[in-house]
Design a protein around this motif. Structure first.
Motif, PDB file in Angstrom:
ATOM      1  N   MET A 107       0.846  -1.182   0.000  1.00 14.61           N
ATOM      2  CA  MET A 107       0.000   0.000   0.000  1.00 14.61           C
ATOM      3  C   MET A 107       0.887   1.238   0.000  1.00 14.61           C
ATOM      4  SD  MET A 107      -3.135   0.949   2.488  1.00 14.61           S
ATOM      5  CE  MET A 107      -4.490   0.811   1.349  1.00 14.61           C
ATOM      6  N   LEU A 108       0.472   2.243  -0.773  1.00 12.07           N
ATOM      7  CA  LEU A 108       1.235   3.478  -0.859  1.00 12.07           C
ATOM      8  C   LEU A 108       0.643   4.488   0.120  1.00 12.07           C
ATOM      9  CD1 LEU A 108       1.574   3.732  -4.740  1.00 12.07           C
ATOM     10  CD2 LEU A 108       2.970   2.451  -3.124  1.00 12.07           C
ATOM     11  N   LEU A 109       1.343   4.704   1.229  1.00 17.77           N
ATOM     12  CA  LEU A 109       0.836   5.584   2.277  1.00 17.77           C
ATOM     13  C   LEU A 109       1.358   6.998   2.130  1.00 17.77           C
ATOM     14  CD1 LEU A 109       1.298   3.107   5.245  1.00 17.77           C
ATOM     15  CD2 LEU A 109      -0.796   3.596   3.969  1.00 17.77           C
ATOM     16  N   THR A 110       2.497   7.135   1.477  1.00 15.94           N
ATOM     17  CA  THR A 110       3.091   8.451   1.244  1.00 15.94           C
ATOM     18  C   THR A 110       3.583   8.502  -0.196  1.00 15.94           C
ATOM     19  OG1 THR A 110       5.262   7.684   1.955  1.00 15.94           O
ATOM     20  CG2 THR A 110       3.849   8.686   3.646  1.00 15.94           C
ATOM     21  N   ASP A 111       3.807   9.715  -0.689  1.00 17.49           N
ATOM     22  CA  ASP A 111       4.309   9.862  -2.056  1.00 17.49           C
ATOM     23  C   ASP A 111       5.832   9.777  -2.035  1.00 17.49           C
ATOM     24  OD1 ASP A 111       4.856  10.395  -4.651  1.00 17.49           O
ATOM     25  OD2 ASP A 111       4.128  12.470  -4.626  1.00 17.49           O
ATOM     26  N   THR A 112       6.343   8.664  -2.519  1.00 14.63           N
ATOM     27  CA  THR A 112       7.796   8.490  -2.597  1.00 14.63           C
ATOM     28  C   THR A 112       8.269   8.551  -4.042  1.00 14.63           C
ATOM     29  OG1 THR A 112       7.525   6.087  -2.660  1.00 14.63           O
ATOM     30  CG2 THR A 112       7.886   7.111  -0.485  1.00 14.63           C
ATOM     31  N   VAL A 146       6.745   6.777  -6.673  1.00 11.33           N
ATOM     32  CA  VAL A 146       6.493   5.563  -7.447  1.00 11.33           C
ATOM     33  C   VAL A 146       5.864   5.971  -8.782  1.00 11.33           C
ATOM     34  CG1 VAL A 146       5.156   3.431  -7.564  1.00 11.33           C
ATOM     35  CG2 VAL A 146       6.168   4.144  -5.383  1.00 11.33           C
ATOM     36  N   PRO A 147       6.409   5.504  -9.904  1.00 13.95           N
ATOM     37  CA  PRO A 147       5.834   5.855 -11.208  1.00 13.95           C
ATOM     38  C   PRO A 147       4.365   5.446 -11.308  1.00 13.95           C
ATOM     39  CG  PRO A 147       7.986   4.826 -11.492  1.00 13.95           C
ATOM     40  CD  PRO A 147       7.615   4.676 -10.039  1.00 13.95           C
ATOM     41  N   GLU A 148       3.564   6.298 -11.905  1.00 18.01           N
ATOM     42  CA  GLU A 148       2.118   6.062 -12.023  1.00 18.01           C
ATOM     43  C   GLU A 148       1.792   4.702 -12.625  1.00 18.01           C
ATOM     44  OE1 GLU A 148      -0.756   7.664 -11.212  1.00 18.01           O
ATOM     45  OE2 GLU A 148       0.404   9.104 -10.045  1.00 18.01           O
ATOM     46  N   ARG A 149       2.618   4.283 -13.609  1.00 19.34           N
ATOM     47  CA  ARG A 149       2.319   3.016 -14.290  1.00 19.34           C
ATOM     48  C   ARG A 149       2.450   1.807 -13.370  1.00 19.34           C
ATOM     49  NH1 ARG A 149       7.371   4.584 -15.710  1.00 19.34           N
ATOM     50  NH2 ARG A 149       9.047   3.054 -15.691  1.00 19.34           N
ATOM     51  N   TYR A 150       3.044   1.988 -12.211  1.00 16.38           N
ATOM     52  CA  TYR A 150       3.197   0.894 -11.252  1.00 16.38           C
ATOM     53  C   TYR A 150       2.153   0.949 -10.140  1.00 16.38           C
ATOM     54  CZ  TYR A 150       7.807  -0.079 -13.258  1.00 16.38           C
ATOM     55  OH  TYR A 150       8.830  -0.407 -14.095  1.00 16.38           O
ATOM     56  N   ILE A 151       1.259   1.917 -10.209  1.00 15.55           N
ATOM     57  CA  ILE A 151       0.271   2.086  -9.142  1.00 15.55           C
ATOM     58  C   ILE A 151      -1.089   1.545  -9.574  1.00 15.55           C
ATOM     59  CG2 ILE A 151      -0.931   3.761  -7.683  1.00 15.55           C
ATOM     60  CD1 ILE A 151       1.513   5.587  -7.949  1.00 15.55           C
ATOM     61  N   ASP A 152      -1.697   0.778  -8.690  1.00 19.58           N
ATOM     62  CA  ASP A 152      -3.026   0.220  -8.924  1.00 19.58           C
ATOM     63  C   ASP A 152      -3.938   0.700  -7.787  1.00 19.58           C
ATOM     64  OD1 ASP A 152      -5.011  -1.254 -10.099  1.00 19.58           O
ATOM     65  OD2 ASP A 152      -4.068  -3.205  -9.773  1.00 19.58           O
ATOM     66  N   VAL A 195      -2.069   1.145  -4.352  1.00 19.81           N
ATOM     67  CA  VAL A 195      -1.203   0.009  -4.032  1.00 19.81           C
ATOM     68  C   VAL A 195      -0.250  -0.226  -5.200  1.00 19.81           C
ATOM     69  CG1 VAL A 195      -2.900  -1.120  -2.543  1.00 19.81           C
ATOM     70  CG2 VAL A 195      -2.871  -1.638  -4.993  1.00 19.81           C
ATOM     71  N   MET A 196       0.808  -0.955  -4.931  1.00 17.73           N
ATOM     72  CA  MET A 196       1.678  -1.366  -6.019  1.00 17.73           C
ATOM     73  C   MET A 196       0.926  -2.358  -6.895  1.00 17.73           C
ATOM     74  SD  MET A 196       4.564   0.174  -5.997  1.00 17.73           S
ATOM     75  CE  MET A 196       5.443  -0.830  -7.198  1.00 17.73           C
ATOM     76  N   ALA A 197       1.033  -2.177  -8.194  1.00 22.00           N
ATOM     77  CA  ALA A 197       0.407  -3.129  -9.116  1.00 22.00           C
ATOM     78  C   ALA A 197       1.149  -4.467  -9.030  1.00 22.00           C
ATOM     79  CB  ALA A 197       0.461  -2.587 -10.537  1.00 22.00           C
ATOM     80  N   ARG A 198       0.420  -5.530  -9.309  1.00 21.08           N
ATOM     81  CA  ARG A 198       0.998  -6.869  -9.279  1.00 21.08           C
ATOM     82  C   ARG A 198       0.803  -7.532 -10.631  1.00 21.08           C
ATOM     83  NH1 ARG A 198       1.111  -9.544  -3.929  1.00 21.08           N
ATOM     84  NH2 ARG A 198       0.755  -7.979  -2.347  1.00 21.08           N
ATOM     85  N   LEU A 199       1.681  -8.434 -10.931  1.00 22.58           N
ATOM     86  CA  LEU A 199       1.524  -9.245 -12.135  1.00 22.58           C
ATOM     87  C   LEU A 199       0.473 -10.315 -11.856  1.00 22.58           C
ATOM     88  CD1 LEU A 199       5.310  -9.600 -12.995  1.00 22.58           C
ATOM     89  CD2 LEU A 199       3.648  -8.019 -13.998  1.00 22.58           C
ATOM     90  N   ASP A 200       0.083 -11.057 -12.873  1.00 27.43           N
ATOM     91  CA  ASP A 200      -0.959 -12.068 -12.715  1.00 27.43           C
ATOM     92  C   ASP A 200      -0.613 -13.108 -11.655  1.00 27.43           C
ATOM     93  OD1 ASP A 200      -2.495 -10.845 -14.615  1.00 27.43           O
ATOM     94  OD2 ASP A 200      -1.900 -12.200 -16.236  1.00 27.43           O
ATOM     95  N   ASP A 201       0.666 -13.360 -11.470  1.00 25.74           N
ATOM     96  CA  ASP A 201       1.063 -14.358 -10.472  1.00 25.74           C
ATOM     97  C   ASP A 201       1.256 -13.772  -9.086  1.00 25.74           C
ATOM     98  OD1 ASP A 201       3.417 -12.990 -10.829  1.00 25.74           O
ATOM     99  OD2 ASP A 201       4.559 -14.704 -11.580  1.00 25.74           O
ATOM    100  N   GLY A 202       0.939 -12.477  -8.931  1.00 25.27           N
ATOM    101  CA  GLY A 202       0.963 -11.861  -7.610  1.00 25.27           C
ATOM    102  C   GLY A 202       2.240 -11.118  -7.258  1.00 25.27           C
ATOM    103  N   TRP A 203       3.291 -11.287  -8.047  1.00 21.30           N
ATOM    104  CA  TRP A 203       4.548 -10.598  -7.739  1.00 21.30           C
ATOM    105  C   TRP A 203       4.421  -9.117  -8.057  1.00 21.30           C
ATOM    106  CZ3 TRP A 203       9.278 -12.832  -6.071  1.00 21.30           C
ATOM    107  CH2 TRP A 203       9.210 -14.214  -5.861  1.00 21.30           C
TER     108      TRP A 203
END
Ligand code: SF4
Length: 73
Positions: free
Chosen positions: A1-6, A8-14, A22-30
């Motif tokens: 979970m993204l609690l503060t702005d550090t 993180v590139p937008e394309r990695y945020i879900d 939150v950080m986006a995850r791949l289909d396998d959860g990583w």
């Protein structure tokens, strides 16, 4: 979970089911920011706060490792 702005590139945020960033995850959860070849974070300088305080070898870390070991057995 993204609690503060550090930075993180937008394309990695879900967005999770409660509307939180939150950080986006791949289909396998990583995590999408993990380089699977090197097992290193590709956004290390901008990694989320929770990633910064997650202590390697802590009880939480060991629990996660145990769960992953179970998944990939
Ligand atoms: S430290 Fe790990 S979980 Fe956190 S953003 Fe980087 S790859 Fe993802």
């Amino acid at each position: 979970m993204l609690l503060t702005d550090t930075g993180v590139p937008e394309r990695y945020i879900d967005t999770d089911e409660w509307g939180g960033d939150v950080m986006a995850r791949l289909d396998d959860g990583w995590c999408i920011a993990l380089d699977r070849d090197t097992m290193r974070c590709t956004i290390y300088e901008n990694r989320p706060w929770v990633c910064r305080i997650f202590e390697e070898g802590s009880p939480e870390c060991l629990e996660e490792r145990e769960q992953l070991a179970t998944i990939y057995r």
